[in-house]
Design an enzyme around this catalytic site. Structure first.
Site, mmCIF file in Angstrom:
data_model
loop_
_atom_site.group_PDB
_atom_site.id
_atom_site.type_symbol
_atom_site.label_atom_id
_atom_site.label_comp_id
_atom_site.label_asym_id
_atom_site.label_seq_id
_atom_site.Cartn_x
_atom_site.Cartn_y
_atom_site.Cartn_z
ATOM 1 N N ASN A 13 0.830 -1.203 0.000
ATOM 2 C CA ASN A 13 0.000 0.000 0.000
ATOM 3 C C ASN A 13 0.855 1.238 0.000
ATOM 4 O OD1 ASN A 13 -0.474 1.922 2.544
ATOM 5 N ND2 ASN A 13 0.218 -0.075 3.308
ATOM 6 N N LEU A 43 -0.913 8.208 3.890
ATOM 7 C CA LEU A 43 -1.356 8.737 5.179
ATOM 8 C C LEU A 43 -2.546 9.694 5.052
ATOM 9 C CD1 LEU A 43 2.243 9.115 6.591
ATOM 10 C CD2 LEU A 43 0.550 7.454 7.376
ATOM 11 N N CYS A 61 7.838 8.322 9.092
ATOM 12 C CA CYS A 61 7.548 9.406 8.134
ATOM 13 C C CYS A 61 8.818 10.110 7.716
ATOM 14 C CB CYS A 61 6.690 10.464 8.798
ATOM 15 S SG CYS A 61 5.070 9.918 9.030
ATOM 16 N N VAL A 75 6.226 -4.363 13.493
ATOM 17 C CA VAL A 75 6.859 -3.530 12.510
ATOM 18 C C VAL A 75 5.828 -2.742 11.710
ATOM 19 C CG1 VAL A 75 8.804 -5.100 12.204
ATOM 20 C CG2 VAL A 75 6.804 -5.383 10.736
ATOM 21 N N GLY A 114 1.393 -8.078 5.662
ATOM 22 C CA GLY A 114 0.724 -9.375 5.535
ATOM 23 C C GLY A 114 1.659 -10.542 5.824
ATOM 24 N N GLY A 128 1.781 -9.464 9.659
ATOM 25 C CA GLY A 128 1.338 -10.722 9.070
ATOM 26 C C GLY A 128 0.551 -11.638 9.968
HETATM 27 C C1 LIG Z 1 -3.585 0.077 4.069
HETATM 28 C C2 LIG Z 1 -2.651 0.280 5.215
HETATM 29 C C3 LIG Z 1 -2.580 1.540 5.830
HETATM 30 C C4 LIG Z 1 -1.700 1.735 6.904
HETATM 31 N N1 LIG Z 1 -1.663 2.967 7.522
HETATM 32 C C5 LIG Z 1 -0.861 3.155 8.605
HETATM 33 C C6 LIG Z 1 -0.851 4.408 9.301
HETATM 34 O O1 LIG Z 1 -1.597 5.340 8.977
HETATM 35 N N2 LIG Z 1 0.002 4.543 10.352
HETATM 36 C C7 LIG Z 1 0.819 3.515 10.767
HETATM 37 O O2 LIG Z 1 1.566 3.693 11.749
HETATM 38 N N3 LIG Z 1 0.813 2.309 10.141
HETATM 39 C C8 LIG Z 1 -0.007 2.112 9.084
HETATM 40 N N4 LIG Z 1 -0.026 0.887 8.450
HETATM 41 C C9 LIG Z 1 0.859 -0.199 8.918
HETATM 42 C C10 LIG Z 1 0.109 -1.214 9.791
HETATM 43 O O3 LIG Z 1 -0.429 -0.590 10.946
HETATM 44 C C11 LIG Z 1 1.048 -2.372 10.212
HETATM 45 O O4 LIG Z 1 2.155 -1.827 10.908
HETATM 46 C C12 LIG Z 1 1.578 -3.176 9.036
HETATM 47 O O5 LIG Z 1 0.624 -3.283 8.008
HETATM 48 C C13 LIG Z 1 2.061 -4.583 9.434
HETATM 49 O O6 LIG Z 1 1.039 -5.354 9.994
HETATM 50 P P1 LIG Z 1 0.091 -6.377 9.124
HETATM 51 O O7 LIG Z 1 1.009 -7.258 8.345
HETATM 52 O O8 LIG Z 1 -0.738 -7.097 10.143
HETATM 53 O O9 LIG Z 1 -0.726 -5.510 8.242
HETATM 54 C C14 LIG Z 1 -0.877 0.662 7.365
HETATM 55 C C15 LIG Z 1 -0.976 -0.593 6.744
HETATM 56 C C16 LIG Z 1 -1.845 -0.800 5.691
HETATM 57 C C17 LIG Z 1 -1.924 -2.179 5.049
#
Ligand SMILES: Cc1cc2nc3c(=O)[nH]c(=O)nc-3n(C[C@H](O)[C@H](O)[C@H](O)COP(=O)(O)O)c2cc1C
Length: 314
Positions: free
Chosen positions: A79, A83, A141, A202, A228, A255
């Site tokens: 993605n 933000l 950021c 992470v 993921g 993930g």
């Molecule tokens: C579509 C999307 C938007 C995200 N937006 C943010 C965000 O605004 N701020 C943030 O700290 N992390 C953001 N993340 C990161 C997630 O909070 C998370 O750290 C990351 O996706 C890893 O976890 P997962 O594999 O379970 O998704 C975003 C992730 C995705 C997929």
């Protein structure tokens, strides 16, 4: 009435504490994947999950990046939302009052900015808002005053960001680390030295996908963040490395789709976990994983979920 040890094991204690805040379950919805919480109110029992992290909140509203912003990859997604958010003031005025009506919801506000001053202003605005349990500071950021270098990949910049945010924060400050570094243990130590009350990790891994027919990047922003199941083993390794470097609590993610994944992160050293991408496939994922984790504890005779933290046998 006395409760026998076996009866206690049947109803495990799923509570965990992160930086003084108690969660009824260690499973929390991750930032950017759970909207502002209110969107999930009819689908997920928000008061029954550990809590949720809001979309990243900035000083001013942001429109985000050009489309396409999300693509599916093998075992994950990329993605580059950029933000996009309504801005901290609109969140407080429009979303928070609805959220406060959901009894027992633990709200973590995700904060970001392109300068330290931006972050300070977001935190100051949130300080006066009611019912927010904790801040999660997104250190991934670009720092626009330092030529776009990401705060979370440069130790002196990370220290300054954390120390200055901690100085104004009237709630516990959890710092979300970027995984796009060589030494994640060092970055966690820097965050702890700066005054972080907890670290979360992470965030997504910087990645690139190319459409070989058009020879163009598949994401409008060119690069995107990979999340993921594809990233899980790297994330678990990083959580474990961080656990050897700091004594503050760790919230692990990357993930998680099954209850066993959450257990794995806790064994690696996490006190709690977050679930992000899984909510895209199943909006109920956070609640299902929380329920499944409880069943896992029952099946494995674990009376206290918190006893899993750091319990890997090496
Ligand atoms: C579509 C999307 C938007 C995200 N937006 C943010 C965000 O605004 N701020 C943030 O700290 N992390 C953001 N993340 C990161 C997630 O909070 C998370 O750290 C990351 O996706 C890893 O976890 P997962 O594999 O379970 O998704 C975003 C992730 C995705 C997929």
């Amino acid at each position: 009435m006395t409760v026998s040890a076996s009866a206690r094991t049947k109803e495990p204690d799923m509570r965990v504490k992160v930086a003084g805040i108690e969660f009824c379950s260690p499973v929390i919805a991750a930032s950017g994947t759970f909207g502002y919480g209110v969107e999930f109110e009819d689908i997920v029992s928000i008061s029954r999950i550990g809590g949720f992290v809001t979309k990243g909140l900035s000083r001013e509203p942001m429109a985000g990046n050009p489309a396409p912003r999300i693509i599916e990859t093998a075992a994950g997604m990329m993605n580059a939302i950029g933000l996009q958010n309504m801005g901290v003031r609109a969140f407080i005025a429009e979303k928070l009052p609805k959220l406060r009506k959901i009894k027992g919801a633990v709200i973590l506000a995700n904060v970001f900015g392109f300068t330290i001053q931006d972050c300070l202003e977001v935190i100051k605005a949130l300080n006066d808002a009611p019912d927010i349990a904790m801040y999660e500071l997104n250190a991934s950021c670009p720092n626009t005053s330092h030529g776009g270098m990401v705060f979370g990949t440069d130790p002196p910049q990370l220290w300054e960001l954390v120390a200055r945010c901690k100085a104004v924060a009237r709630r516990p400050l959890m710092v979300k680390l970027s995984p796009n570094v060589t030494d994640i243990g060092l970055m966690a130590r820097v965050a702890a030295d700066g005054g972080a009350d907890a670290v979360s990790l992470v965030n997504t891994f910087v990645s690139l996908a190319i459409d070989v027919e058009t020879r163009r990047p598949r994401i409008g922003n060119i690069t995107g963040g990979l999340s993921g199941p594809a990233i899980k083993p790297i994330a678990v390794r990083m959580v474990h490395e961080v656990s050897k470097n700091v004594t503050i609590p760790i919230v692990g993610m990357g993930g998680i789709v099954r209850p066993e994944d959450a257990v794995e992160f806790m064994m690696a050293g996490a006190t709690a976990v977050q679930v992000g991408t899984a909510s895209y496939a199943d909006p109920r994922a956070v609640e299902n994983i929380a329920n499944g984790m409880k069943r896992w504890c029952i099946a494995h005779d674990v009376a206290l979920v918190s006893s899993l933290t750091g319990s890997v046998l090496l």
